[in-house]
Scaffold this motif. Structure first.
Motif, PDB file in Angstrom:
ATOM      1  N   ARG A   1     -15.138 -11.127  -5.520  1.00  0.00           N
ATOM      2  CA  ARG A   1     -15.926 -10.360  -4.551  1.00  0.00           C
ATOM      3  C   ARG A   1     -16.788  -9.353  -5.293  1.00  0.00           C
ATOM      4  NH1 ARG A   1     -10.856 -10.561  -1.790  1.00  0.00           N
ATOM      5  NH2 ARG A   1     -10.964 -11.818   0.095  1.00  0.00           N
ATOM      6  N   ILE A   2     -18.038  -9.263  -4.898  1.00  0.00           N
ATOM      7  CA  ILE A   2     -18.974  -8.354  -5.551  1.00  0.00           C
ATOM      8  C   ILE A   2     -19.733  -7.577  -4.482  1.00  0.00           C
ATOM      9  CG2 ILE A   2     -20.654 -10.237  -5.726  1.00  0.00           C
ATOM     10  CD1 ILE A   2     -21.760  -8.834  -8.216  1.00  0.00           C
ATOM     11  N   SER A   3     -19.815  -6.283  -4.665  1.00  0.00           N
ATOM     12  CA  SER A   3     -20.557  -5.418  -3.744  1.00  0.00           C
ATOM     13  C   SER A   3     -21.503  -4.560  -4.573  1.00  0.00           C
ATOM     14  CB  SER A   3     -19.600  -4.526  -2.940  1.00  0.00           C
ATOM     15  OG  SER A   3     -18.835  -3.714  -3.808  1.00  0.00           O
TER      16      SER A   3
ATOM     17  N   GLY B   1     -11.169  -9.348  -8.013  1.00  0.00           N
ATOM     18  CA  GLY B   1     -10.833 -10.760  -7.879  1.00  0.00           C
ATOM     19  C   GLY B   1      -9.404 -10.988  -7.411  1.00  0.00           C
ATOM     20  N   GLN B   2      -9.179 -12.178  -6.842  1.00  0.00           N
ATOM     21  CA  GLN B   2      -7.846 -12.609  -6.441  1.00  0.00           C
ATOM     22  C   GLN B   2      -7.702 -14.094  -6.755  1.00  0.00           C
ATOM     23  OE1 GLN B   2      -7.792 -11.835  -2.188  1.00  0.00           O
ATOM     24  NE2 GLN B   2      -8.458 -13.903  -1.710  1.00  0.00           N
TER      25      GLN B   2
ATOM     26  N   LEU C   1      -6.938 -12.435 -16.548  1.00  0.00           N
ATOM     27  CA  LEU C   1      -6.452 -12.706 -15.190  1.00  0.00           C
ATOM     28  C   LEU C   1      -6.236 -14.206 -14.995  1.00  0.00           C
ATOM     29  CD1 LEU C   1      -7.688 -11.058 -11.960  1.00  0.00           C
ATOM     30  CD2 LEU C   1      -7.858 -13.517 -12.096  1.00  0.00           C
ATOM     31  N   LEU C   2      -7.162 -15.018 -15.483  1.00  0.00           N
ATOM     32  CA  LEU C   2      -7.009 -16.469 -15.340  1.00  0.00           C
ATOM     33  C   LEU C   2      -5.826 -16.979 -16.155  1.00  0.00           C
ATOM     34  CD1 LEU C   2     -10.739 -17.591 -15.556  1.00  0.00           C
ATOM     35  CD2 LEU C   2      -9.341 -17.408 -13.508  1.00  0.00           C
ATOM     36  N   ARG C   3      -5.574 -16.351 -17.317  1.00  0.00           N
ATOM     37  CA  ARG C   3      -4.450 -16.778 -18.147  1.00  0.00           C
ATOM     38  C   ARG C   3      -3.125 -16.534 -17.416  1.00  0.00           C
ATOM     39  NH1 ARG C   3      -5.358 -13.639 -21.997  1.00  0.00           N
ATOM     40  NH2 ARG C   3      -6.838 -14.976 -23.069  1.00  0.00           N
ATOM     41  N   VAL C   4      -3.022 -15.361 -16.770  1.00  0.00           N
ATOM     42  CA  VAL C   4      -1.798 -15.056 -16.025  1.00  0.00           C
ATOM     43  C   VAL C   4      -1.632 -16.009 -14.850  1.00  0.00           C
ATOM     44  CG1 VAL C   4      -0.662 -13.314 -14.607  1.00  0.00           C
ATOM     45  CG2 VAL C   4      -1.805 -12.644 -16.720  1.00  0.00           C
ATOM     46  N   ALA C   5      -2.731 -16.289 -14.163  1.00  0.00           N
ATOM     47  CA  ALA C   5      -2.648 -17.159 -12.987  1.00  0.00           C
ATOM     48  C   ALA C   5      -2.269 -18.585 -13.369  1.00  0.00           C
ATOM     49  CB  ALA C   5      -3.975 -17.129 -12.237  1.00  0.00           C
ATOM     50  N   ASN C   6      -2.853 -19.103 -14.443  1.00  0.00           N
ATOM     51  CA  ASN C   6      -2.563 -20.481 -14.848  1.00  0.00           C
ATOM     52  C   ASN C   6      -1.115 -20.656 -15.296  1.00  0.00           C
ATOM     53  OD1 ASN C   6      -5.140 -21.427 -14.315  1.00  0.00           O
ATOM     54  ND2 ASN C   6      -5.907 -20.891 -16.350  1.00  0.00           N
ATOM     55  N   SER C   7      -0.544 -19.592 -15.881  1.00  0.00           N
ATOM     56  CA  SER C   7       0.851 -19.689 -16.299  1.00  0.00           C
ATOM     57  C   SER C   7       1.796 -19.776 -15.106  1.00  0.00           C
ATOM     58  CB  SER C   7       1.220 -18.488 -17.170  1.00  0.00           C
ATOM     59  OG  SER C   7       1.144 -17.289 -16.413  1.00  0.00           O
TER      60      SER C   7
ATOM     61  N   GLY D   1     -15.247 -10.841   6.819  1.00  0.00           N
ATOM     62  CA  GLY D   1     -15.064 -12.070   6.065  1.00  0.00           C
ATOM     63  C   GLY D   1     -13.629 -12.553   6.150  1.00  0.00           C
ATOM     64  N   THR D   2     -13.247 -13.363   5.170  1.00  0.00           N
ATOM     65  CA  THR D   2     -11.904 -13.953   5.118  1.00  0.00           C
ATOM     66  C   THR D   2     -11.041 -13.138   4.165  1.00  0.00           C
ATOM     67  OG1 THR D   2     -12.828 -16.148   5.490  1.00  0.00           O
ATOM     68  CG2 THR D   2     -10.576 -16.022   4.631  1.00  0.00           C
ATOM     69  N   ARG D   3      -9.845 -12.816   4.610  1.00  0.00           N
ATOM     70  CA  ARG D   3      -8.903 -12.088   3.758  1.00  0.00           C
ATOM     71  C   ARG D   3      -7.499 -12.661   3.968  1.00  0.00           C
ATOM     72  NH1 ARG D   3      -6.073  -8.138   6.577  1.00  0.00           N
ATOM     73  NH2 ARG D   3      -6.773  -7.791   8.733  1.00  0.00           N
ATOM     74  N   VAL D   4      -6.668 -12.488   2.974  1.00  0.00           N
ATOM     75  CA  VAL D   4      -5.282 -12.969   3.001  1.00  0.00           C
ATOM     76  C   VAL D   4      -4.372 -11.747   2.857  1.00  0.00           C
ATOM     77  CG1 VAL D   4      -3.581 -14.485   1.937  1.00  0.00           C
ATOM     78  CG2 VAL D   4      -6.002 -15.135   1.963  1.00  0.00           C
ATOM     79  N   THR D   5      -3.378 -11.662   3.701  1.00  0.00           N
ATOM     80  CA  THR D   5      -2.493 -10.487   3.713  1.00  0.00           C
ATOM     81  C   THR D   5      -1.541 -10.501   2.514  1.00  0.00           C
ATOM     82  OG1 THR D   5      -0.878 -11.625   5.115  1.00  0.00           O
ATOM     83  CG2 THR D   5      -2.598 -10.344   6.216  1.00  0.00           C
ATOM     84  N   ASP D   6      -1.199  -9.319   2.052  1.00  0.00           N
ATOM     85  CA  ASP D   6      -0.171  -9.103   1.005  1.00  0.00           C
ATOM     86  C   ASP D   6      -0.479  -9.853  -0.299  1.00  0.00           C
ATOM     87  OD1 ASP D   6       1.259  -7.433   2.640  1.00  0.00           O
ATOM     88  OD2 ASP D   6       2.515  -9.044   3.443  1.00  0.00           O
ATOM     89  N   VAL D   7      -1.734  -9.804  -0.738  1.00  0.00           N
ATOM     90  CA  VAL D   7      -2.093 -10.393  -2.028  1.00  0.00           C
ATOM     91  C   VAL D   7      -2.636  -9.294  -2.930  1.00  0.00           C
ATOM     92  CG1 VAL D   7      -2.565 -12.668  -1.089  1.00  0.00           C
ATOM     93  CG2 VAL D   7      -4.413 -11.005  -1.246  1.00  0.00           C
ATOM     94  N   ASN D   8      -2.514  -9.500  -4.214  1.00  0.00           N
ATOM     95  CA  ASN D   8      -3.000  -8.531  -5.203  1.00  0.00           C
ATOM     96  C   ASN D   8      -4.479  -8.787  -5.492  1.00  0.00           C
ATOM     97  OD1 ASN D   8      -0.520  -7.246  -5.526  1.00  0.00           O
ATOM     98  ND2 ASN D   8       0.151  -8.745  -7.040  1.00  0.00           N
ATOM     99  N   VAL D   9      -5.267  -7.758  -5.309  1.00  0.00           N
ATOM    100  CA  VAL D   9      -6.698  -7.812  -5.612  1.00  0.00           C
ATOM    101  C   VAL D   9      -6.918  -6.930  -6.836  1.00  0.00           C
ATOM    102  CG1 VAL D   9      -9.024  -7.389  -4.769  1.00  0.00           C
ATOM    103  CG2 VAL D   9      -7.268  -8.208  -3.192  1.00  0.00           C
ATOM    104  N   MET D  10      -7.350  -7.525  -7.949  1.00  0.00           N
ATOM    105  CA  MET D  10      -7.478  -6.817  -9.213  1.00  0.00           C
ATOM    106  C   MET D  10      -8.927  -6.414  -9.446  1.00  0.00           C
ATOM    107  SD  MET D  10      -4.347  -7.071 -10.041  1.00  0.00           S
ATOM    108  CE  MET D  10      -4.357  -6.466 -11.717  1.00  0.00           C
ATOM    109  N   PRO D  11      -9.186  -5.150  -9.792  1.00  0.00           N
ATOM    110  CA  PRO D  11     -10.563  -4.750 -10.146  1.00  0.00           C
ATOM    111  C   PRO D  11     -10.960  -5.355 -11.483  1.00  0.00           C
ATOM    112  CG  PRO D  11      -9.028  -2.930 -10.483  1.00  0.00           C
ATOM    113  CD  PRO D  11      -8.245  -4.007  -9.812  1.00  0.00           C
TER     114      PRO D  11
END
Length: 715
Positions: free
Chosen positions: A582-584, A501-502, A553-559, A533-543
């Motif tokens: 993203r799911i594969s 996720g990102q 992850l949502l708690r960190v993002a909301n802060s 598909g669509t991707r954004v450069t230089d972003v963190n994608v967390m497994p």
């Protein structure tokens, strides 16, 4: 060994005393003799220092009596000293005596001439005395003879002294040889003693080692003995305990024996009574044997039935394998049917949700009181919103009344229809029931986009993110949980999924990574569209491994999300947040693979400048302008999509905003899109609510293309 004493000569006591004539004749020891003496002494001292043991002084106890120097001067040769002066007893240095050097000329006597009268000058036969007196010639002659005799006596004495010294030298040489022999013998003894000492030391070390080993062995034996004593004591205690137990058992056995004796007596009494029943028992035995034969026949029948059941079990196992194959095929059919149902519902759908009136809305201190008009205060704080469709829940009616210029009241009614309308009493669970099918489509390999739209304070963040309790959990965590649950259900059918996720934020037309570690606006993120598909450069994608990881992850993002206070909402979201899951997946049985994505978007609140109070703040003004610009660009894209569906080719202005460009694939027909319209129930927000309803109606009437399943590696 102590230092050896200096060797000294041992003259015979019977020898006559030797007069000290060495001083008179002026003889002395030579330098070479003294050097030889010191060297011999140093050698003996060095050897004595190397010896570890002390030896007694060597000597015969005789005291040497060396010659003493004469006290008479050389000008008095007629006097001879007496016996040789005694030297202090003690060790003397070994020297080789040299014969004294004798002078052949007689000592000269000096005569001093004195002036005399002329009459005495003619005395040719007289001599002059040393004192100046004139001696006669006869006296001079007699004196000369006397001196010659004394000289001969002196020469004889010197000769005897020399012979005595030679004899003493020979005896001294013999003594030296004897002493050297003793020294050699002592050195041999010393070496032998040193060897014996080394052997004794090594033997002592061996004895000590043996003593240490013996001590260790004794200690081990002592410990072993103590251990054995302890074990024996424990064994004795155990034996004593066993003896007590045996005594108790014996006592119990005796009591049992008495009791058994009583029983035996009773049995003997009853045996006579039982003999009569023996005949009956024989009859029963015969009956039981007959019953046994019948039971054997039944057992044979059961064995036959068991073999039949085994065949049935094998048949059922094959049936299970066939059913599993049918289940996999049915899963493929289910996916197709599920997609067909979602397409029939429309690839872009609109839900409308009206939030309930909150306690803060009714408080007099609320910030919304400043926006109320007198008409709104008369009508109450809650707007006139009804839901006439009680069966399908697809309609919402908004009533508005206003006064005309002539003073007459004019009432307007607005009807709106959507795919689903949620009343204020609706719960988060009821809202998610309509969304859960889209989460299943994400697992099946389709792109899904769900975004919340509405004015500030209408409940978008609550709908998407939810509250702190389980009942108020929002759509994002519920959708993620549904995806994980669907993936777990499909594991039994051979599917294995990998998720990551990102979380992005669009603030003032700038993309920020909410999962990054650095400061915002430090990296420039660009949106890229390609075949994958669509991707954004230089972003963190967390497994993502579990729903709990998504929650953290949502708690960190909301802060890190940008929020600010406005007049419309004390904690208004000033940016668009986009969570992408993203799911594969891969099926190990069929080899099929798929890729899907779930975009959950929480749009910033739409509000007018005059109602938000942002006109007086430069930063709030810029934020509001960018928010309205991006939402306006979203409306233009949806309008262009509708015109394209009706008229054919039409340019879609995705690039007018970072939001629409990021959601291009979600709005272009290659995704299943759902918009949740959030409305405020307050009459003060009625105009904003009507604008949002019109925009949602436009979106609901828009037709976009059919969503395509994303196959991994496909173009």
């Amino acid at each position: 060994m102590s230092r050896l004493p200096r060797l000294r000569s041992s003259p015979d006591p019977s020898d006559p005393p030797i007069p000290s004539i060495a001083t008179t004749l002026g003889f002395s020891m030579s330098t070479s003799t003294l050097g030889y003496k010191r060297k011999a002494e140093d050698d003996l001292d060095a050897e004595a220092l190397d010896q570890p043991r002390k030896l007694p002084a060597i000597g015969n106890g005789a005291t040497a009596r060396p010659l003493a120097a004469s006290r008479s001067a050389l000008n008095r040769p007629t006097t001879i000293t007496g016996p040789v002066a005694k030297q202090p007893s003690g060790p003397q240095r070994l020297t080789r005596p040299e014969p004294p050097k004798l002078s052949t000329s007689a000592p000269r006597r000096t005569t001093r001439a004195t002036s005399a009268p002329p009459k005495q000058l003619g005395l040719s036969t007289g001599l002059i005395r040393p004192s100046g007196r004139v001696v006669s010639a006869s006296r001079v002659a007699s004196g000369s003879e006397l001196q010659t005799k004394e000289f001969r006596d002196l020469k004889n004495q010197v000769a005897s002294i020399e012979s005595t010294q030679l004899a003493n030298a020979e005896r001294l040489a013999q003594t030296m040889d004897a002493e050297r022999a003793k020294v050699a013998e002592l050195e041999a003894n010393h070496r032998a003693l040193s060897l014996e000492l080394a052997n004794a030391k090594s033997l002592e070390l061996d004895k000590r080692r043996e003593l240490v080993s013996a001590s260790d062995e004794i200690e081990k034996l002592r410990m072993k003995h103590a251990k054995e004593i302890m074990e024996l004591e424990m064994e004795a205690k155990s034996k004593a305990r066993e003896a007590r137990e045996l005594a108790d058992e014996l006592r119990l056995a005796k009591s049992d024996l008495e009791r058994e004796r009583d029983n035996v007596s009773n049995l003997k009494a009853t045996l006579s009574h039982q003999s009569t029943s023996h005949i009956a028992l024989n009859a029963q035995i015969n009956a039981l044997q007959a019953q046994k034969a019948a039971t054997q026949m039944q057992l044979d029948a059961l064995m036959t039935t068991s073999s039949d059941k085994t065949l049935d079990l094998e048949t059922a196992h094959r049936r299970i394998l066939d059913l599993e194959q049918d289940a996999r095929e049915s899963e493929m059919v289910r996916r197709k049917l599920h997609n067909m149902v979602q397409e029939l519902k429309g690839n872009i759908r609109v839900f409308c949700r009206v939030r309930p009136v909150l306690t803060s809305d009714l408080s007099p201190s609320s910030s919304f009181t400043s926006n109320l008009t007198p008409d709104d205060e008369e009508k109450g704080r809650e707007a006139d919103i009804t839901f006439p469709d009680k069966r399908d829940h697809k309609e919402i009616v908004v009533s508005s009344s206003s006064s005309s210029a002539m003073g007459s009241e004019r009432k307007e009614i607005y009807n709106f229809g959507f795919d689903r309308v949620f009343e204020p009493e609706s719960t988060q669970v009821e809202v998610f029931e309509e969304i859960s099918f889209l989460a299943q489509s994400c697992v099946d390999g389709y792109n899904v986009c769900i975004f919340a739209y509405g004015q500030t304070g209408s409940g978008k963040s609550f709908t998407m993110e939810g509250g702190s309790t389980e009942a108020t959990t929002g759509m994002i965590p519920r959708a993620v949980n549904q995806v994980f649950k669907a993936a777990d259900d499909l594991k039994s059918k051979g599917w294995e999924y990998k998720m990551d996720g990102q979380f992005l934020e669009i603030y003032n037309e700038t993309i920020n990574d909410l999962l990054g570690k650095g400061e915002f606006d430090k990296k420039k993120h660009e949106i890229k569209h390609d075949k994958s598909g669509t991707r954004v450069t230089d972003v963190n994608v967390m497994p993502l491994q579990s729903p709990a990881s998504v929650t953290s992850l949502l708690r960190v993002a909301n802060s890190r999300r940008t929020v600010a206070a406005t007049l419309m909402n004390e904690r208004s979201s000033r940016s668009h947040s986009v969570f992408t899951l993203r799911i594969s997946g891969t099926n190990t049985h069929t080899g099929e693979s798929c890729e899907g994505s779930l975009n959950l978007v929480d749009l910033a609140g739409s509000e007018r400048l005059n109602s938000s109070g942002a006109a007086g703040d430069k930063d709030r003004l810029k934020e509001t302008q960018n928010i309205n610009k991006s939402l306006s660009a979203l409306g233009d894209v949806i309008a262009a999509l509708g015109e394209k569906a009706e008229k054919g080719e039409k340019h879609i202005p995705y690039r007018n905003s970072k939001l629409t460009y990021l959601l291009q694939n979600s709005l272009s027909g290659n995704s299943k899109t759902l918009m949740i319209l959030n409305l405020s129930p307050l009459a003060a927000h009625l105009n904003e609510s009507l604008c949002s309803l019109r925009f949602a109606t436009k979106v609901n009437n828009t037709m976009i293309g059919t969503a395509k399943k994303q196959i991994r590696g496909s173009s």
